[in-house]
Scaffold this motif. Structure first.
Motif, PDB file in Angstrom:
ATOM      1  N   ILE A  88     -23.041  12.428  -2.099  1.00  0.00           N
ATOM      2  CA  ILE A  88     -24.173  11.676  -2.657  1.00  0.00           C
ATOM      3  C   ILE A  88     -25.470  12.300  -2.134  1.00  0.00           C
ATOM      4  O   ILE A  88     -25.528  12.744  -0.983  1.00  0.00           O
ATOM      5  N   THR A  89     -26.469  12.347  -3.001  1.00  0.00           N
ATOM      6  CA  THR A  89     -27.759  12.918  -2.570  1.00  0.00           C
ATOM      7  C   THR A  89     -28.578  11.831  -1.862  1.00  0.00           C
ATOM      8  O   THR A  89     -28.332  10.634  -2.035  1.00  0.00           O
ATOM      9  N   HIS A  90     -29.536  12.293  -1.096  1.00  0.00           N
ATOM     10  CA  HIS A  90     -30.471  11.379  -0.435  1.00  0.00           C
ATOM     11  C   HIS A  90     -31.129  10.461  -1.466  1.00  0.00           C
ATOM     12  O   HIS A  90     -31.266   9.254  -1.255  1.00  0.00           O
ATOM     13  N   ASP A  91     -31.521  11.037  -2.608  1.00  0.00           N
ATOM     14  CA  ASP A  91     -32.253  10.245  -3.596  1.00  0.00           C
ATOM     15  C   ASP A  91     -31.391   9.140  -4.200  1.00  0.00           C
ATOM     16  O   ASP A  91     -31.849   8.019  -4.392  1.00  0.00           O
ATOM     17  N   ASP A  92     -30.126   9.474  -4.503  1.00  0.00           N
ATOM     18  CA  ASP A  92     -29.247   8.452  -5.084  1.00  0.00           C
ATOM     19  C   ASP A  92     -28.978   7.336  -4.076  1.00  0.00           C
ATOM     20  O   ASP A  92     -29.013   6.152  -4.413  1.00  0.00           O
ATOM     21  N   PHE A  93     -28.693   7.716  -2.835  1.00  0.00           N
ATOM     22  CA  PHE A  93     -28.424   6.714  -1.794  1.00  0.00           C
ATOM     23  C   PHE A  93     -29.662   5.841  -1.584  1.00  0.00           C
ATOM     24  O   PHE A  93     -29.568   4.605  -1.523  1.00  0.00           O
ATOM     25  N   PRO A 120     -31.756   0.017  -1.700  1.00  0.00           N
ATOM     26  CA  PRO A 120     -32.749  -1.059  -1.856  1.00  0.00           C
ATOM     27  C   PRO A 120     -32.735  -1.739  -3.221  1.00  0.00           C
ATOM     28  O   PRO A 120     -33.091  -2.909  -3.330  1.00  0.00           O
ATOM     29  N   ASN A 121     -32.331  -1.020  -4.278  1.00  0.00           N
ATOM     30  CA  ASN A 121     -32.483  -1.591  -5.624  1.00  0.00           C
ATOM     31  C   ASN A 121     -31.275  -2.370  -6.109  1.00  0.00           C
ATOM     32  O   ASN A 121     -31.396  -3.195  -7.013  1.00  0.00           O
ATOM     33  N   VAL A 122     -30.106  -2.084  -5.564  1.00  0.00           N
ATOM     34  CA  VAL A 122     -28.887  -2.723  -6.076  1.00  0.00           C
ATOM     35  C   VAL A 122     -28.166  -3.512  -4.974  1.00  0.00           C
ATOM     36  O   VAL A 122     -27.845  -4.686  -5.143  1.00  0.00           O
ATOM     37  N   TYR A 123     -27.929  -2.864  -3.835  1.00  0.00           N
ATOM     38  CA  TYR A 123     -27.020  -3.468  -2.852  1.00  0.00           C
ATOM     39  C   TYR A 123     -27.737  -4.302  -1.791  1.00  0.00           C
ATOM     40  O   TYR A 123     -27.253  -5.367  -1.418  1.00  0.00           O
TER      41      TYR A 123
END
Ligand SMILES: [Zn+2]
Length: 448
Positions: A66-71, A76-79
């Motif tokens: 996983i990339t830094h951007d996806d994580f 913050p936006n979903v989990y």
């Protein structure tokens, strides 16, 4: 109804707030009773109810996936939309540091992929739509493994689950029986479309071998730990708010919620290995006295996916671990568009408006349809594959109640002044429509 929804029923709201803190705090209490843990638990473990020790080492296989951007987008936006203690997850440029256990000050270090081109493939047992075998026009679901999870137990358990009401001498409404009926209609439809379908529950009985009596000692200790020094054994009056402070009531919840859903998760994760779990529920508004329920004009639809963890839930080592595993398995990329597509299909058929949660305390609206929320439920968290949790129809709305009383039938019939399918077929057909739409579209981009 989700298992927590009793709590938002207005007529009993204040009492349930107490209980919900009971149950949440119950986990920290478990620390002091290691003999009740699964083998291998240690002092200092900080686990949710009946939770197992997380095996952080399994996350090693997700290094570089996983990339830094996806994580940094998913956390913050979903989990973690409600925030969390700063030491739990620390996101740096090349790594994330995740707390394994506060007392021992152990951390898991996740290394990010540099970019999408060098990203390693995500290891997982379920298959995203685009990797399924090529679809045929008449078999758009070919090769897809779907597990159906009819919510609750029904039958003789329905009253205990508080998923039961009866208007005068009419047929009692038991959510666990309604959901099973939908699942039994849905399964053959999905098989015709090419899917391999399994049932997580196909009777109105639990799949856990445990029963409430197996949890009496644990229930007693939970109550004592939560400030009820001498808990009563039994519920004397079902309408008494103090019933939640009885060993019977607590041991029943440990049975039908925690033990049952954890058992279902074991079946999904270790035996069925589906590409998708569909959790089938009917919703309700507060009905008051189950023997003299309030019927309402309100009717609505929503669909849940996993996410929106509360700060206090993230404090538990096992819940935090399970969330991170879910993030890394990239299940959200599949379940969100699936949930949106299924929700739109149900809405199109039923005409139901989107449900609006009265608060944003435990949910976060996601997706584009207006019907989908992220929420951290046991089932959506524990099943290790995409999970779409359907909540159409308010069982105690006047219209739905009339349709449930009309039962299942073929073709169209005039019910409550309108010509329509049986509510069970309408539910099953609209979910099947949504799946066909999603997987037909995805098939165009199927690689093989
Ligand atoms: Zn339900």
């Amino acid at each position: 109804m989700t298992n927590d929804d009793g709590r938002r029923m207005p007529f009993r709201h204040s009492r349930f707030v107490i209980l919900s803190s009971f149950v949440i705090r119950a986990s920290s209490f478990l620390i002091f009773f290691p003999s009740m843990f699964p083998a291998g638990s240690r002092a200092g473990d900080n686990l949710g109810i009946l939770g197992a020790n997380p095996r952080w080492s399994v996350l090693e296989k997700y290094q570089g996936t996983i990339t830094h951007d996806d994580f940094s987008r998913l956390i913050p936006n979903v989990y973690c939309t409600h925030g969390f203690a700063p030491d739990l997850i620390e996101i740096n440029e090349k790594t994330a540091r995740i707390l394994m256990n506060r007392e021992s000050q152990k951390f898991f270090t996740l290394r990010f992929a540099e970019d999408d081109t060098t990203r390693k493939p995500v290891p997982r047992l379920w298959r995203p739509a685009k990797t399924l075998p090529p679809a045929k026009a008449d078999k758009p679901l070919v090769g897809l493994k779907i597990a159906l999870d009819p919510g609750h137990l029904g039958g003789k358990w329905a009253k205990m689950e508080e998923r039961w009401f009866q208007v005068d001498s009419s047929q009692p409404v038991q959510e666990g029986d309604l959901t099973l009926r939908v699942a039994r209609l849905l399964a053959p439809r999905l098989r015709e479309l090419g899917a391999k379908v399994s049932f997580i529950r196909n009777r109105n009985e639990p799949i856990t071998a445990k029963r409430p009596d197996d949890f009496r000692e644990l229930a007693r200790k939970i109550l004592i730990k939560n400030g009820v020094p001498q808990p009563r054994a039994d519920v004397l009056d079902p309408n008494d708010p103090a019933k939640e402070q009885t060993i019977r009531w607590q041991s029943q919840i440990l049975f039908y919620r925690y033990s049952e859903i954890r058992r279902r998760a074991a079946l999904v994760n270790f035996k069925l290995h589906p590409d998708l779990v569909l959790c089938l529920h009917f919703n309700a508004e507060g009905w008051g006295d189950a023997n003299n329920p309030t019927l309402t004009d309100t009717n609505h639809l929503h669909v849940l996916v996993n996410g929106s963890y509360l700060a206090e839930e993230l404090e538990f080592d096992d819940e935090r671990f399970e969330m991170i595993r879910r993030v890394l398995s990239r299940v959200y990329d599949e379940e969100l568009p699936l949930a949106d597509t299924i929700a739109v299909a149900i809405a199109h058929t039923t005409g139901l408006p989107p449900y609006q949660y009265p608060t944003t305390n435990s949910t976060t609206k996601v997706g584009s349809s207006g019907y989908v929320y992220a929420r951290n439920l046991l089932a959506t968290r524990l099943y290790r594959c995409p999970v779409v949790y359907c909540e159409p129809y308010v069982m105690n709305s006047k219209d739905v109640f009339a349709r449930i009383q009309a039962g299942d039938y073929e073709g169209m019939r005039n019910v409550n002044g309108v010509e329509r399918k049986s509510i069970f077929r309408e539910y099953a057909d609209s979910v099947a429509d949504g799946l066909v739409q999603y997987y037909s579209k995805a098939c165009c981009s199927r690689d093989r």
